[in-house]
Design an enzyme around this catalytic site. Structure first.
Site, PDB file in Angstrom:
ATOM      1  CE  LYS A   1       2.784  10.597  -1.220  1.00 39.12           C
ATOM      2  NZ  LYS A   1       2.334   9.266  -1.524  1.00 39.12           N
TER       3      LYS A   1
ATOM      4  CE  LYS B   1      -2.203   3.012   4.236  1.00 42.37           C
ATOM      5  NZ  LYS B   1      -2.219   3.535   2.856  1.00 42.37           N
ATOM      6  N   GLY B   2      -4.648   7.613   4.542  1.00 44.41           N
ATOM      7  CA  GLY B   2      -6.048   8.017   4.522  1.00 44.41           C
ATOM      8  C   GLY B   2      -6.328   9.256   3.704  1.00 44.41           C
TER       9      GLY B   2
ATOM     10  CG  ASP C   1      -2.137   0.848   1.103  1.00 43.26           C
ATOM     11  OD1 ASP C   1      -2.227   1.627   0.137  1.00 43.26           O
ATOM     12  OD2 ASP C   1      -3.028   0.726   1.967  1.00 43.26           O
TER      13      ASP C   1
ATOM     14  CD  GLU D   1      -5.459   2.815   2.498  1.00 47.81           C
ATOM     15  OE1 GLU D   1      -5.316   3.044   1.302  1.00 47.81           O
ATOM     16  OE2 GLU D   1      -5.211   3.638   3.387  1.00 47.81           O
TER      17      GLU D   1
ATOM     18  N   GLY E   1      -6.674   9.295   0.720  1.00 50.08           N
ATOM     19  CA  GLY E   1      -7.700   8.832  -0.219  1.00 50.08           C
ATOM     20  C   GLY E   1      -8.952   8.331   0.475  1.00 50.08           C
TER      21      GLY E   1
ATOM     22  CG  ASP F   1      -1.660  10.197   2.608  1.00 50.05           C
ATOM     23  OD1 ASP F   1      -1.736  10.363   1.376  1.00 50.05           O
ATOM     24  OD2 ASP F   1      -2.524   9.583   3.260  1.00 50.05           O
TER      25      ASP F   1
HETATM   26  C1  A5P Z   1      -5.694   6.027   0.811  1.00 47.59           C
HETATM   27  O1  A5P Z   1      -6.664   6.169   1.760  1.00 47.59           O
HETATM   28  C2  A5P Z   1      -4.396   6.456   1.380  1.00 47.59           C
HETATM   29  O2  A5P Z   1      -4.077   5.904   2.595  1.00 47.59           O
HETATM   30  C3  A5P Z   1      -3.301   6.229   0.387  1.00 47.59           C
HETATM   31  O3  A5P Z   1      -2.598   5.067   0.658  1.00 47.59           O
HETATM   32  C4  A5P Z   1      -2.417   7.390   0.462  1.00 47.59           C
HETATM   33  O4  A5P Z   1      -3.232   8.521   0.370  1.00 47.59           O
HETATM   34  C5  A5P Z   1      -1.362   7.387  -0.615  1.00 47.59           C
HETATM   35  O5  A5P Z   1      -1.904   7.718  -1.836  1.00 47.59           O
HETATM   36  P1  A5P Z   1      -1.016   8.187  -3.048  1.00 47.59           P
HETATM   37  O6  A5P Z   1      -0.152   7.003  -3.392  1.00 47.59           O
HETATM   38  O7  A5P Z   1      -2.021   8.490  -4.121  1.00 47.59           O
HETATM   39  O8  A5P Z   1      -0.243   9.375  -2.609  1.00 47.59           O
END
Ligand code: A5P
Length: 228
Positions: free
Chosen positions: A128, A101-102, A88, A110, A104, A91
């Site tokens: 990141k 995370k989160g 996964d 997750e 998205g 952020d």
């Molecule tokens: C989704 O809820 C998030 O936890 C993602 O794993 C996180 O935002 C990373 O996304 P990107 O790879 O698009 O930056």
């Protein structure tokens, strides 16, 4: 511009593909993350399935499930079998592998998959990687019924809080919950903050992932790679 591939996309693809090549074994059930980086790992898994590999995937969001279906990756329900490895994005990550995370909105599933997986691998671009978590606003998933009460509690922290919106309406997670994005700035003790927030009735989960990650793989836009 459509059709153009940025250096950032190239780094995301590089780290997504190499994570799958290093950690996914034929015949296993895997967890597949959400976001623009995890998307490339899912693409790579699709290639392996097309080559004849026997894999099942537990997706961490409706969006990832849709991508899996499009690529012909067989899906498994969460809890139906053991997850060998989950891959996964994140952020933010520290070099100690604590995460936010989160971004998205998929944090709950997750974290469920990360907790269940024998090995949890995180894939990020170098932007990141942070010394301390908290510049990225921490997503907190809240049952809508309890939103005013939880919001009042969170306001005692004195940090900016945004009730997440999408297209002018309140954003809802795949679980039908609200997200409060809490801009802590700097988080000195992520484990303690996670425990305090999760103790609030109405909070479903937070985007703090502490002590869950076996390995972080990093790709730089300059083509460099790193891991910790
Ligand atoms: C989704 O809820 C998030 O936890 C993602 O794993 C996180 O935002 C990373 O996304 P990107 O790879 O698009 O930056």
């Amino acid at each position: 511009v459509s059709g153009s591939v940025t250096l950032e996309d190239r780094a995301k693809r590089e780290v997504g593909y190499s994570a799958v090549d290093a950690y996914v074994r034929d015949g296993t059930c895997i967890g597949l993350g959400t976001g623009t980086t995890a998307k490339f790992a899912v693409d790579r898994v699709g290639e392996l399935v097309a080559k004849g590999w026997s894999l099942r995937a537990v997706p961490t969001s409706v969006a990832t499930a849709t991508q899996c279906r499009m690529l012909g990756i067989p899906l498994a329900n969460f809890g139906s079998e053991a997850i060998d490895v989950a891959i996964d994005g994140a952020d933010e990550t520290t070099r100690g592998r604590d995460l936010i995370k989160g971004g998205g909105g998929a944090l709950f599933r997750e974290k469920a998959v990360a907790l269940a997986a024998a090995t949890f691998v995180v894939i990020v671009t170098d932007r990141k990687v942070v010394a301390k978590l908290g510049a990225f606003a921490l997503p907190v998933e809240v049952v809508p019924y309890s939103l005013p009460v939880v919001l009042r509690e969170l306001q005692t922290y004195g940090v900016p809080i945004t009730h997440r919106n999408r297209d002018g309406a309140a954003y809802l997670t795949d679980n039908g919950n609200a997200i409060l994005d809490c801009a802590f700035g700097t988080i000195d003790d992520p484990g303690a903050l996670d425990a305090r927030l999760q103790a609030l009735h109405g909070v479903v989960d937070t985007g703090l992932f502490v002590g869950l990650t076996a390995r972080v793989l990093v790709a730089g836009e300059d083509g460099s790679t790193d891991a910790f």
